[in-house]
Design an enzyme around this catalytic site. Structure first.
Site, PDB file in Angstrom:
ATOM      1  N   MET A 213      46.252-109.546  45.432  1.00 60.17           N
ATOM      2  CA  MET A 213      45.357-109.913  46.586  1.00 60.17           C
ATOM      3  C   MET A 213      44.711-108.933  46.921  1.00 60.17           C
ATOM      4  SD  MET A 213      46.827-111.237  50.349  1.00 60.17           S
ATOM      5  CE  MET A 213      47.029-109.917  51.037  1.00 60.17           C
ATOM      6  N   PRO A 214      43.225-108.870  47.006  1.00 56.06           N
ATOM      7  CA  PRO A 214      42.738-107.575  47.073  1.00 56.06           C
ATOM      8  C   PRO A 214      42.510-107.491  48.456  1.00 56.06           C
ATOM      9  CG  PRO A 214      41.428-108.880  45.489  1.00 56.06           C
ATOM     10  CD  PRO A 214      42.692-109.587  46.043  1.00 56.06           C
ATOM     11  N   TYR A 215      42.573-106.181  49.034  1.00 57.09           N
ATOM     12  CA  TYR A 215      42.135-106.040  50.572  1.00 57.09           C
ATOM     13  C   TYR A 215      41.063-104.798  50.486  1.00 57.09           C
ATOM     14  CZ  TYR A 215      42.519-104.058  55.038  1.00 57.09           C
ATOM     15  OH  TYR A 215      42.408-103.555  56.281  1.00 57.09           O
TER      16      TYR A 215
ATOM     17  N   LYS B 299      38.766-111.522  40.332  1.00 51.67           N
ATOM     18  CA  LYS B 299      39.700-112.101  41.504  1.00 51.67           C
ATOM     19  C   LYS B 299      39.426-113.220  42.270  1.00 51.67           C
ATOM     20  CE  LYS B 299      41.990-108.020  41.051  1.00 51.67           C
ATOM     21  NZ  LYS B 299      43.399-107.887  40.597  1.00 51.67           N
TER      22      LYS B 299
ATOM     23  N   VAL C 112      40.815-110.386  50.843  1.00 49.98           N
ATOM     24  CA  VAL C 112      40.539-109.937  52.215  1.00 49.98           C
ATOM     25  C   VAL C 112      39.757-108.944  52.466  1.00 49.98           C
ATOM     26  CG1 VAL C 112      41.871-109.369  54.379  1.00 49.98           C
ATOM     27  CG2 VAL C 112      43.107-110.722  52.701  1.00 49.98           C
TER      28      VAL C 112
END
Length: 70
Positions: free
Chosen positions: A1-3, A35, A41
Site C-alpha cells: 500500500m503506497p503512501y 500499484k 493513499v
C-alpha cells in the site's frame, strides 16, 4: 500500500488542484510501479509560509531574493 505525503505552502490551492494532485500521483504510481490505485493513499499538508524555509531563509525572503525566471 503506497503512501505519499505532499507538502505545500498554504497559498490557496483549490480543491480542484488538490484533487488533480491526488489523481496524478496515484496514476503515476499505477503506471510506473504497477500499484493498485484502490490501496494508494495520498495526503496533502498545507503549511503556513512562516513554517517553510529554503536555503537557510524563510520562503518569502528566499522568493524575494530569487524571483522566478532569474
Amino acid at each position: 500500500m503506497p503512501y505519499v505525503n505532499i507538502r505545500i505552502t498554504r497559498e490557496g490551492a483549490t480543491e480542484a488542484q488538490k484533487a488533480e494532485l491526488i489523481k496524478g500521483v496515484t496514476d503515476l504510481l499505477v503506471r510506473v510501479l504497477n500499484k493498485n490505485p484502490s490501496t494508494t493513499v495520498v495526503t496533502i499538508d498545507e503549511l503556513p509560509m512562516e513554517n517553510w524555509g529554503i536555503g537557510g531563509l524563510p520562503v518569502e525572503e528566499f522568493r524575494r531574493r530569487n524571483p522566478p525566471g532569474k
